[in-house]
Write an enzyme that holds these catalytic residues in place. Structure first.
Site, PDB file in Angstrom:
ATOM      1  CB  SER A   1      18.545 167.959  19.624  1.00  0.00           C
ATOM      2  OG  SER A   1      19.025 167.729  18.384  1.00  0.00           O
TER       3      SER A   1
ATOM      4  CE1 TYR B   1      16.841 163.318  20.829  1.00  0.00           C
ATOM      5  CE2 TYR B   1      17.581 164.421  18.628  1.00  0.00           C
ATOM      6  CZ  TYR B   1      17.540 164.145  19.326  1.00  0.00           C
ATOM      7  OH  TYR B   1      18.570 164.710  20.432  1.00  0.00           O
TER       8      TYR B   1
ATOM      9  CG  PHE C   1      25.918 159.335   4.401  1.00  0.00           C
ATOM     10  CD1 PHE C   1      24.868 158.864   3.623  1.00  0.00           C
ATOM     11  CD2 PHE C   1      26.549 160.265   5.232  1.00  0.00           C
ATOM     12  CE1 PHE C   1      24.668 157.380   5.141  1.00  0.00           C
ATOM     13  CE2 PHE C   1      26.500 159.988   6.529  1.00  0.00           C
ATOM     14  CZ  PHE C   1      25.573 157.965   6.362  1.00  0.00           C
TER      15      PHE C   1
ATOM     16  CE  LYS D   1      24.663 158.476  21.350  1.00  0.00           C
ATOM     17  NZ  LYS D   1      24.665 160.099  20.906  1.00  0.00           N
TER      18      LYS D   1
ATOM     19  CG  PHE E   1      28.357 160.586  24.103  1.00  0.00           C
ATOM     20  CD1 PHE E   1      29.633 160.639  24.062  1.00  0.00           C
ATOM     21  CD2 PHE E   1      28.015 161.567  22.998  1.00  0.00           C
ATOM     22  CE1 PHE E   1      30.785 161.255  23.729  1.00  0.00           C
ATOM     23  CE2 PHE E   1      28.647 162.342  22.564  1.00  0.00           C
ATOM     24  CZ  PHE E   1      30.388 162.082  22.302  1.00  0.00           C
TER      25      PHE E   1
END
Length: 247
Positions: A123, A150, A209, A186, A19
Site C-alpha cells: 500500500s 493499516y 479539504f 467501501k 474492489f
C-alpha cells in the site's frame, strides 16, 4: 520470461469480492481465464454483489483457504493476495496484525514452499507522509514511517519479506489511490474520486479539504490516482512474467 500454465492451472485470488479483487476477476474473465478460485470473508457484507456476471470455479471462505490450498496444491499455479482490512481508520491493532500481517505471512510461506507465483497487495500508506519519497528501492524500507495502523500492518509484511530474504521470490505492489467500478461497498474508505462524483450529483459542487501544508493552498493539494482497469492489467503482467520484488 515465464510460460504461464493458467489454461489448466488454478489462480487463487484472496479478497476477490473486494474492489481490486473483483475488478481483477472481471479482467481475467475478459481475456479468457475462468480457472479462478475466489477467497473472501463473506459474512454480512454486501460486497458479494461485486461478483455478478463473473465466471470462476469455486468460492472459498477465508477461514477455509489453507485447507483448500493444501487439498489442491498440484493444481495451483498462482496466488494473488489482495485480501485485507483496508480501513485507514481501523484502531484495533490486534485485528490488523492478525488479518493483514500474520495471514499474509502464512499465505506467503505456503506459496514459497510449493513454488507458487505469489503476488500481494502492499500500500501507498506504507510511505507515511512522503518525506522519504515514493519509490520501490527496497533498501529504504527501514526509513518509512506509516501514519496509521493499516499502513503499519502493510509495512510490517513488506519488512517480513525483506528480512526473510524473499524479495527474489514474491511480488509486492504498492497501490496508490485507486478509483473505479465496484468500490461502492467501501463507504468512507471509497476513493476521493467517487466521493467527489457523488457530491457533484447531489449538490453540484465538491467540498475540498483544508490544506495542512504551507506549500499548497486550500483545495490545491496534489495526489496521484490510478484507474482500476489499468491496475488489474499490471497484475496480469506480473502473472505472466517472472519479475520479483516490491513495486
Amino acid at each position: 520470461m515465464k510460460t504461464p500454465l493458467f489454461n489448466d492451472q488454478l489462480i487463487i485470488i484472496t479478497g476477490a469480492c473486494g474492489f481490486i479483487g473483483s475488478a481483477l476477476v472481471r479482467h481475467l474473465n475478459d481475456i479468457g481465464y475462468t480457472n479462478l478460485v475466489l477467497v473472501d470473508d463473506f459474512k454480512k457484507s454486501e460486497k458479494w454483489k461485486n461478483l455478478y456476471n463473473k465466471r470462476f470455479l469455486e468460492l472459498v471462505p477465508r477461514d477455509n483457504a489453507f485447507n483448500f490450498i493444501e487439498d489442491n496444491l498440484n493444481e495451483i499455479e498462482a496466488l494473488v493476495h489482495l485480501g485485507a482490512c483496508s480501513s485507514t481508520t481501523e484502531i484495533d491493532g490486534d485485528f490488523l496484525l492478525k488479518n493483514n500481517y500474520q495471514f499474509s505471512i502464512n499465505l506467503a510461506k505456503v506459496a514459497i514452499k510449493n513454488n507458487l507465483r505469489f503476488i500481494y497487495a502492499s500500500s501507498a500508506a506504507t510511505y507515511g507522509d512522503g518525506r522519504c519519497g515514493f519509490n520501490d528501492n527496497e533498501s529504504q524500507l527501514d526509513k518509512l514511517k506509516p501514519l496509521n495502523l493499516y499502513g503499519f500492518s502493510k509495512h510490517m509484511f513488506d519488512k517480513w519479506v525483506q528480512e526473510h530474504e524473499l524479495l527474489d521470490k514474491v511480488v509486492g505492489l504498492k497501490f496508490f489511490n485507486i478509483f473505479g467500478p465496484n468500490e461502492y461497498h467501501k463507504g468512507k474508505m471509497a476513493s476521493m474520486v467517487m466521493h467527489m462524483y457523488n457530491q457533484i450529483k447531489s449538490c453540484g459542487e465538491v467540498s475540498l479539504f483544508k490544506s495542512t501544508d504551507p506549500n499548497f493552498p486550500d483545495g490545491g493539494q496534489c495526489r496521484d490516482f490510478y484507474y482500476i482497469k489499468d491496475v488489474v492489467k499490471i497484475i496480469e503482467c506480473f502473472l505472466k512474467n517472472d519479475l520479483v520484488g516490491i513495486y
